[in-house]
Design a protein around this motif. Structure first.
Motif, mmCIF file in Angstrom:
data_model
loop_
_atom_site.group_PDB
_atom_site.id
_atom_site.type_symbol
_atom_site.label_atom_id
_atom_site.label_comp_id
_atom_site.label_asym_id
_atom_site.label_seq_id
_atom_site.Cartn_x
_atom_site.Cartn_y
_atom_site.Cartn_z
ATOM 1 N N SER A 1 0.850 -1.189 0.000
ATOM 2 C CA SER A 1 0.000 0.000 0.000
ATOM 3 C C SER A 1 0.888 1.242 0.000
ATOM 4 O O SER A 1 2.114 1.142 0.164
ATOM 5 N N ILE A 2 0.266 2.381 -0.196
ATOM 6 C CA ILE A 2 0.971 3.651 -0.083
ATOM 7 C C ILE A 2 0.583 4.251 1.263
ATOM 8 O O ILE A 2 -0.599 4.464 1.532
ATOM 9 N N GLN A 3 1.575 4.463 2.123
ATOM 10 C CA GLN A 3 1.344 5.056 3.447
ATOM 11 C C GLN A 3 2.373 6.140 3.684
ATOM 12 O O GLN A 3 3.576 5.889 3.584
ATOM 13 N N ASP A 4 1.895 7.321 3.990
ATOM 14 C CA ASP A 4 2.782 8.463 4.287
ATOM 15 C C ASP A 4 3.810 8.695 3.179
ATOM 16 O O ASP A 4 4.985 8.954 3.449
ATOM 17 N N GLY A 5 3.372 8.539 1.922
ATOM 18 C CA GLY A 5 4.259 8.790 0.797
ATOM 19 C C GLY A 5 5.299 7.723 0.543
ATOM 20 O O GLY A 5 6.268 7.952 -0.182
ATOM 21 N N LYS A 6 5.094 6.545 1.135
ATOM 22 C CA LYS A 6 6.040 5.438 0.965
ATOM 23 C C LYS A 6 5.284 4.175 0.559
ATOM 24 O O LYS A 6 4.114 4.003 0.885
ATOM 25 N N LEU A 7 5.973 3.298 -0.132
ATOM 26 C CA LEU A 7 5.443 1.989 -0.472
ATOM 27 C C LEU A 7 5.607 1.115 0.762
ATOM 28 O O LEU A 7 6.722 0.950 1.263
ATOM 29 N N HIS A 8 4.509 0.582 1.289
ATOM 30 C CA HIS A 8 4.531 -0.095 2.589
ATOM 31 C C HIS A 8 3.967 -1.518 2.510
ATOM 32 O O HIS A 8 3.002 -1.774 1.792
ATOM 33 N N LYS A 9 4.591 -2.394 3.297
ATOM 34 C CA LYS A 9 4.071 -3.756 3.469
ATOM 35 C C LYS A 9 4.582 -4.317 4.780
ATOM 36 O O LYS A 9 5.691 -4.009 5.223
ATOM 37 N N THR A 10 3.765 -5.167 5.384
ATOM 38 C CA THR A 10 4.166 -5.917 6.569
ATOM 39 C C THR A 10 4.227 -7.392 6.190
ATOM 40 O O THR A 10 3.250 -7.945 5.679
ATOM 41 N N PHE A 11 5.378 -7.994 6.410
ATOM 42 C CA PHE A 11 5.585 -9.416 6.145
ATOM 43 C C PHE A 11 5.498 -10.170 7.467
ATOM 44 O O PHE A 11 6.034 -9.717 8.482
ATOM 45 N N HIS A 12 4.860 -11.335 7.434
ATOM 46 C CA HIS A 12 4.746 -12.195 8.616
ATOM 47 C C HIS A 12 5.395 -13.542 8.304
ATOM 48 O O HIS A 12 5.146 -14.118 7.244
ATOM 49 N N PHE A 13 6.206 -14.019 9.232
ATOM 50 C CA PHE A 13 6.915 -15.286 9.055
ATOM 51 C C PHE A 13 6.592 -16.231 10.199
ATOM 52 O O PHE A 13 5.928 -15.851 11.164
ATOM 53 N N ARG A 14 7.071 -17.469 10.100
ATOM 54 C CA ARG A 14 6.790 -18.466 11.142
ATOM 55 C C ARG A 14 7.488 -18.155 12.451
ATOM 56 O O ARG A 14 6.973 -18.447 13.528
ATOM 57 N N ASP A 15 8.693 -17.594 12.361
ATOM 58 C CA ASP A 15 9.461 -17.325 13.575
ATOM 59 C C ASP A 15 10.539 -16.278 13.270
ATOM 60 O O ASP A 15 10.654 -15.799 12.146
ATOM 61 N N PHE A 16 11.297 -15.944 14.287
ATOM 62 C CA PHE A 16 12.337 -14.921 14.150
ATOM 63 C C PHE A 16 13.403 -15.331 13.134
ATOM 64 O O PHE A 16 13.850 -14.510 12.335
ATOM 65 N N SER A 17 13.807 -16.584 13.157
ATOM 66 C CA SER A 17 14.859 -17.032 12.233
ATOM 67 C C SER A 17 14.438 -16.855 10.780
ATOM 68 O O SER A 17 15.234 -16.423 9.944
ATOM 69 N N GLU A 18 13.194 -17.170 10.486
ATOM 70 C CA GLU A 18 12.698 -17.013 9.119
ATOM 71 C C GLU A 18 12.643 -15.524 8.743
ATOM 72 O O GLU A 18 13.019 -15.139 7.635
#
Length: 102
Positions: free
Chosen positions: A29-46
């Motif tokens: 998405s576009i948020q505050d003039g930036k291209l934004h995304k949140t990625f979710h993984f199985r754990d911290f290592s991933e």
């Protein structure tokens, strides 16, 4: 070439194309003039492995994300500072991130 700030029409078109190819997961998405995304993984290592692979790709492109990691979540904001906004370079890196995330 990649460093020209995109106008609203080009942004909308590029965002639609990026999300069409992104597969499952949260859309960009576009948020505050930036291209934004949140990625979710199985754990911290991933999550950390993803960031490591993206860091190598970003360095090769000489384009670096503004991002943060908390446990298994990585928040990403992309813009091209010298262009003063979002460029094709940001969309290229975003697509690369999606490919790396699988």
């Amino acid at each position: 070439m990649h460093r020209a700030k995109l106008d609203e029409t080009a942004l909308a078109t590029s965002l639609q194309l990026l999300n069409a190819g992104a597969g499952a997961g949260a859309p960009w998405s576009i948020q505050d003039g930036k291209l934004h995304k949140t990625f979710h993984f199985r754990d911290f290592s991933e999550a950390f492995g993803f960031m490591t692979r993206v860091a190598l790709a970003a360095e090769a492109m000489d384009h670096h994300p503004n991002w943060s990691n908390v446990y298994k979540t990585v928040h990403v904001d992309l813009s091209t500072h010298d262009a003063g906004g979002i460029t094709e370079l940001d969309f290229t890196l975003a697509a690369r991130m999606d490919a790396i995330a699988g």
